[in-house]
Design an enzyme around this catalytic site. Structure first.
Site, PDB file in Angstrom:
ATOM      1  N   GLY A  37       0.790  -1.236   0.000  1.00 22.14           N
ATOM      2  CA  GLY A  37       0.000   0.000   0.000  1.00 22.14           C
ATOM      3  C   GLY A  37       0.817   1.278   0.000  1.00 22.14           C
ATOM      4  O   GLY A  37       0.252   2.367  -0.133  1.00 22.14           O
ATOM      5  N   ALA A  38       2.148   1.159   0.153  1.00 21.12           N
ATOM      6  CA  ALA A  38       2.983   2.370   0.071  1.00 21.12           C
ATOM      7  C   ALA A  38       3.513   2.585  -1.342  1.00 21.12           C
ATOM      8  O   ALA A  38       4.287   3.515  -1.581  1.00 21.12           O
ATOM      9  CB  ALA A  38       4.143   2.281   1.063  1.00 21.12           C
ATOM     10  N   ASP A  98       3.759  -3.019   4.221  1.00 19.98           N
ATOM     11  CA  ASP A  98       4.666  -2.780   3.093  1.00 19.98           C
ATOM     12  C   ASP A  98       6.119  -2.878   3.553  1.00 19.98           C
ATOM     13  O   ASP A  98       6.481  -2.376   4.614  1.00 19.98           O
ATOM     14  CB  ASP A  98       4.391  -1.383   2.516  1.00 19.98           C
ATOM     15  N   ILE A 125       5.916  -9.415   2.829  1.00 22.62           N
ATOM     16  CA  ILE A 125       4.840 -10.420   2.684  1.00 22.62           C
ATOM     17  C   ILE A 125       5.401 -11.842   2.724  1.00 22.62           C
ATOM     18  O   ILE A 125       4.647 -12.800   2.871  1.00 22.62           O
ATOM     19  CB  ILE A 125       3.960 -10.220   1.420  1.00 22.62           C
ATOM     20  N   THR A 135      -2.196  -8.447 -13.587  1.00 25.12           N
ATOM     21  CA  THR A 135      -1.833  -7.583 -14.704  1.00 25.12           C
ATOM     22  C   THR A 135      -2.209  -8.195 -16.054  1.00 25.12           C
ATOM     23  O   THR A 135      -2.268  -9.430 -16.184  1.00 25.12           O
ATOM     24  CB  THR A 135      -0.299  -7.327 -14.668  1.00 25.12           C
ATOM     25  N   ASP A 136      -2.385  -7.313 -17.037  1.00 25.72           N
ATOM     26  CA  ASP A 136      -2.650  -7.794 -18.401  1.00 25.72           C
ATOM     27  C   ASP A 136      -1.455  -8.548 -18.984  1.00 25.72           C
ATOM     28  O   ASP A 136      -1.581  -9.259 -19.972  1.00 25.72           O
ATOM     29  CB  ASP A 136      -3.052  -6.635 -19.330  1.00 25.72           C
ATOM     30  N   HIS A 172      10.546  -7.794 -25.696  1.00 18.75           N
ATOM     31  CA  HIS A 172       9.530  -6.752 -25.525  1.00 18.75           C
ATOM     32  C   HIS A 172       8.156  -7.180 -26.077  1.00 18.75           C
ATOM     33  O   HIS A 172       8.021  -7.458 -27.265  1.00 18.75           O
ATOM     34  CB  HIS A 172      10.016  -5.502 -26.278  1.00 18.75           C
TER      35      HIS A 172
HETATM   36  P1  NAD Z   1       4.904  -0.248  -7.084  1.00 22.40           P
HETATM   37  O1  NAD Z   1       6.185  -0.840  -7.561  1.00 22.40           O
HETATM   38  O2  NAD Z   1       4.686   1.205  -7.185  1.00 22.40           O
HETATM   39  O3  NAD Z   1       4.662  -0.652  -5.556  1.00 22.40           O
HETATM   40  C1  NAD Z   1       4.886  -1.922  -5.059  1.00 22.40           C
HETATM   41  C2  NAD Z   1       4.825  -1.833  -3.538  1.00 22.40           C
HETATM   42  O4  NAD Z   1       5.018  -3.156  -3.003  1.00 22.40           O
HETATM   43  C3  NAD Z   1       5.910  -0.955  -2.934  1.00 22.40           C
HETATM   44  O5  NAD Z   1       5.358  -0.103  -1.959  1.00 22.40           O
HETATM   45  C4  NAD Z   1       6.885  -1.950  -2.304  1.00 22.40           C
HETATM   46  O6  NAD Z   1       7.572  -1.425  -1.178  1.00 22.40           O
HETATM   47  C5  NAD Z   1       5.942  -3.083  -1.925  1.00 22.40           C
HETATM   48  N1  NAD Z   1       6.624  -4.361  -1.814  1.00 22.40           N
HETATM   49  C6  NAD Z   1       7.483  -4.939  -2.700  1.00 22.40           C
HETATM   50  N2  NAD Z   1       7.904  -6.104  -2.239  1.00 22.40           N
HETATM   51  C7  NAD Z   1       7.293  -6.304  -1.044  1.00 22.40           C
HETATM   52  C8  NAD Z   1       7.329  -7.350  -0.097  1.00 22.40           C
HETATM   53  N3  NAD Z   1       8.089  -8.439  -0.277  1.00 22.40           N
HETATM   54  N4  NAD Z   1       6.566  -7.230   1.005  1.00 22.40           N
HETATM   55  C9  NAD Z   1       5.801  -6.124   1.213  1.00 22.40           C
HETATM   56  N5  NAD Z   1       5.743  -5.107   0.356  1.00 22.40           N
HETATM   57  C10 NAD Z   1       6.489  -5.198  -0.766  1.00 22.40           C
HETATM   58  O7  NAD Z   1       3.783  -1.060  -7.847  1.00 22.40           O
HETATM   59  P2  NAD Z   1       2.376  -0.611  -8.472  1.00 22.40           P
HETATM   60  O8  NAD Z   1       2.614  -0.087  -9.816  1.00 22.40           O
HETATM   61  O9  NAD Z   1       1.630   0.162  -7.471  1.00 22.40           O
HETATM   62  O10 NAD Z   1       1.698  -2.041  -8.637  1.00 22.40           O
HETATM   63  C11 NAD Z   1       0.903  -2.600  -7.590  1.00 22.40           C
HETATM   64  C12 NAD Z   1       0.350  -3.936  -8.050  1.00 22.40           C
HETATM   65  O11 NAD Z   1      -0.411  -3.753  -9.234  1.00 22.40           O
HETATM   66  C13 NAD Z   1       1.423  -4.960  -8.390  1.00 22.40           C
HETATM   67  O12 NAD Z   1       0.990  -6.222  -7.933  1.00 22.40           O
HETATM   68  C14 NAD Z   1       1.490  -4.935  -9.892  1.00 22.40           C
HETATM   69  O13 NAD Z   1       1.910  -6.175 -10.417  1.00 22.40           O
HETATM   70  C15 NAD Z   1       0.043  -4.633 -10.251  1.00 22.40           C
HETATM   71  N6  NAD Z   1      -0.181  -3.928 -11.520  1.00 22.40           N
HETATM   72  C16 NAD Z   1       0.502  -2.777 -11.798  1.00 22.40           C
HETATM   73  C17 NAD Z   1       0.238  -2.107 -12.982  1.00 22.40           C
HETATM   74  C18 NAD Z   1       0.915  -0.811 -13.318  1.00 22.40           C
HETATM   75  O14 NAD Z   1       0.730  -0.317 -14.432  1.00 22.40           O
HETATM   76  N7  NAD Z   1       1.667  -0.198 -12.446  1.00 22.40           N
HETATM   77  C19 NAD Z   1      -0.704  -2.616 -13.887  1.00 22.40           C
HETATM   78  C20 NAD Z   1      -1.387  -3.803 -13.555  1.00 22.40           C
HETATM   79  C21 NAD Z   1      -1.111  -4.448 -12.361  1.00 22.40           C
HETATM   80  P1  TYD Z   2       6.546   0.369 -18.771  1.00 26.42           P
HETATM   81  O1  TYD Z   2       6.077   1.649 -18.200  1.00 26.42           O
HETATM   82  O2  TYD Z   2       7.829  -0.207 -18.293  1.00 26.42           O
HETATM   83  O3  TYD Z   2       5.348  -0.668 -18.596  1.00 26.42           O
HETATM   84  P2  TYD Z   2       5.191  -2.192 -19.200  1.00 26.42           P
HETATM   85  O4  TYD Z   2       6.390  -2.576 -19.935  1.00 26.42           O
HETATM   86  O5  TYD Z   2       5.019  -2.989 -17.957  1.00 26.42           O
HETATM   87  O6  TYD Z   2       3.989  -2.141 -20.071  1.00 26.42           O
HETATM   88  O7  TYD Z   2       6.673   0.537 -20.339  1.00 26.42           O
HETATM   89  C1  TYD Z   2       5.553   0.903 -21.128  1.00 26.42           C
HETATM   90  C2  TYD Z   2       5.980   0.902 -22.575  1.00 26.42           C
HETATM   91  O8  TYD Z   2       6.976   1.918 -22.763  1.00 26.42           O
HETATM   92  C3  TYD Z   2       6.635  -0.400 -23.022  1.00 26.42           C
HETATM   93  O9  TYD Z   2       6.249  -0.670 -24.371  1.00 26.42           O
HETATM   94  C4  TYD Z   2       8.118  -0.099 -22.948  1.00 26.42           C
HETATM   95  C5  TYD Z   2       8.202   1.369 -23.273  1.00 26.42           C
HETATM   96  N1  TYD Z   2       9.315   2.109 -22.628  1.00 26.42           N
HETATM   97  C6  TYD Z   2      10.149   2.931 -23.389  1.00 26.42           C
HETATM   98  O10 TYD Z   2       9.985   3.073 -24.620  1.00 26.42           O
HETATM   99  N2  TYD Z   2      11.159   3.599 -22.756  1.00 26.42           N
HETATM  100  C7  TYD Z   2      11.390   3.469 -21.418  1.00 26.42           C
HETATM  101  O11 TYD Z   2      12.339   4.100 -20.901  1.00 26.42           O
HETATM  102  C8  TYD Z   2      10.520   2.629 -20.644  1.00 26.42           C
HETATM  103  C9  TYD Z   2      10.708   2.473 -19.165  1.00 26.42           C
HETATM  104  C10 TYD Z   2       9.489   1.976 -21.294  1.00 26.42           C
END
Ligand code: NAD
Ligand code: TYD
Length: 341
Positions: free
Chosen positions: A9-10, A34, A63, A128-129, A278
């Site tokens: 959650g952080a 977290d 976790i 995630t997708d 990629h």
């Molecule tokens: P983030 O990287 O910003 O945050 C992850 C958090 O998890 C951090 O606060 C970190 O300290 C904590 N964490 C990592 N390892 C841990 C552990 N072992 N124990 C406790 N806490 C731990 O990630 P986000 O982008 O907020 O993603 C959150 C969730 O959503 C993830 O499960 C990710 O796979 C999923 N998700 C993210 C996206 C995206 O676009 N960011 C899209 C779809 C799904």
């Molecule tokens: P990213 O934000 O890392 O998300 P994900 O790969 O999980 O979808 O990247 C989004 C898209 O942007 C992906 O096609 C990779 C591209 N990308 C760049 O072109 N340059 C960069 O520096 C990064 C981090 C990603």
């Protein structure tokens, strides 16, 4: 359901979700659990701690640590786990997959075991997708086979499979949401949109991978939080729900839009060597969650616009991250010498 444990959650989405739930449900309590890895940041929850002192608590913990997970569940009378905790950046998973296996696979198992033993009302997994792998055409449905291709995607898929196994085997009340690329406030500036926005603000080149024609569905994080809330309250136990806008944008168009919104020149775009393996396209069929009564409020372009505005207005948040030692070392390792003409 009113005592939530929000693991991770952080981080970016988890902190937005915590804020969203405490604002929406005056009788809910949230304990954020977290580990505070490089991506976890208590600044993301600063306003939450101030605004909801009696209903919000923070526990620093991993976790993977079964004892502390159980203690936290007992101490806060937790009835529901919403698991956001994960290692989340594909490029880091390519450099070093180890922590991904630990947290995203083993950590998920530890939480599931605790939920089973302590008979929690619900375990919700944030997925995630990327579990569907590269999608050359059409859109992934929840019933499609999973075909992850990066260490990150493979670790998240393994987590999902374990969640389903706990439902089938032990009748654990689980749900899963699979989100598209989230953007919005408090996203660590390693992910492409906050990276490009903050680089552009400083007139630093934007490292665009390969031909820039990869497609992503950029969804506003609060839309995602609404969907998770809906699935927690109305979702069917044992079911998985895709969450995205159902539209998509290629990286080069996203980059042009960011530069245009900031009034910065296209000469800032720097093509760099492509990411290994990629995935060129993700696309989600979101009809199942829409049938539950949800719809995305923001298009990809609107989400990008709001996100750009937030980073412009919140330098206090991202400047210390970008100037920090960890970020600088990561940036060097990831991007130095990678330019292509
Ligand atoms: P983030 O990287 O910003 O945050 C992850 C958090 O998890 C951090 O606060 C970190 O300290 C904590 N964490 C990592 N390892 C841990 C552990 N072992 N124990 C406790 N806490 C731990 O990630 P986000 O982008 O907020 O993603 C959150 C969730 O959503 C993830 O499960 C990710 O796979 C999923 N998700 C993210 C996206 C995206 O676009 N960011 C899209 C779809 C799904
Ligand atoms: P990213 O934000 O890392 O998300 P994900 O790969 O999980 O979808 O990247 C989004 C898209 O942007 C992906 O096609 C990779 C591209 N990308 C760049 O072109 N340059 C960069 O520096 C990064 C981090 C990603």
């Amino acid at each position: 359901m009113q005592n939530l444990m929000v693991t991770g959650g952080a981080g970016f989405i988890g902190s937005n979700f915590t804020r969203y739930m405490l604002e929406k449900y005056p009788n809910y309590h949230v304990v954020v659990y977290d580990k505070l890895t490089y991506a976890g940041n208590l600044d993301n929850l600063k306003d939450v701690a101030e605004n909801f002192p009696g209903r919000y608590a923070f526990v620093k913990g991993d976790i993977c640590d079964a004892d502390t997970v159980r203690e936290t569940i007992h101490a806060h009378d937790v009835d529901t786990i919403v698991n956001f905790a994960a290692e989340t950046h594909v490029d880091r998973s390519i450099m070093n997959p180890d922590a991904f296996i630990q947290t995203d696979v083993y950590g998920t198992y530890v939480l599931l075991e605790a939920a089973r033993e302590l008979e929690l009302e619900r375990y919700h997994q944030i997925s995630t997708d990327e579990v569907y792998g590269h999608v050359p055409e059409g859109a992934s449905r929840e019933t499609d086979p999973v075909a992850p291709r990066s260490p990150y995607a493979a670790s998240k898929t393994s987590g999902d499979l374990m969640v389903n196994a706990y439902h089938v085997t032990y009748d654990l009340p689980v749900t899963i949401t699979r989100g598209a690329n989230n953007i919005g406030p408090y996203q660590y500036p390693e992910k492409v949109v906050p990276l490009f926005v903050t680089n552009a603000l400083d007139d630093v080149p934007l490292p665009l991978y390969g031909d820039g024609l990869q497609m992503r569905d950029y969804q506003y994080v609060v839309d995602h939080c609404e969907a998770i809330d809906l699935v927690l309250h109305k979702g069917q136990i044992g079911e998985t729900y895709n969450v995205g806008t159902g539209s998509e944008m290629c990286n080069i168009d996203m980059t042009h839009l960011v530069l245009e919104l900031l009034g910065k020149p296209e000469s800032l775009i720097q093509p760099v060597r492509d990411r290994l393996g990629h995935d060129r396209r993700y696309s989600l069929d979101v009809r199942k969650i829409c049938r539950l009564g949800w719809e995305p409020v923001h298009s990809c372009a609107e989400a990008i616009e709001k996100t750009v505005r937030w980073y412009v207005d919140n330098e206090w948040w991202w400047r210390p991250i970008k100037s920090g030692e960890h970020y600088q070392a990561y940036y060097k390792q990831q991007y130095e010498g990678r330019e292509i003409e």
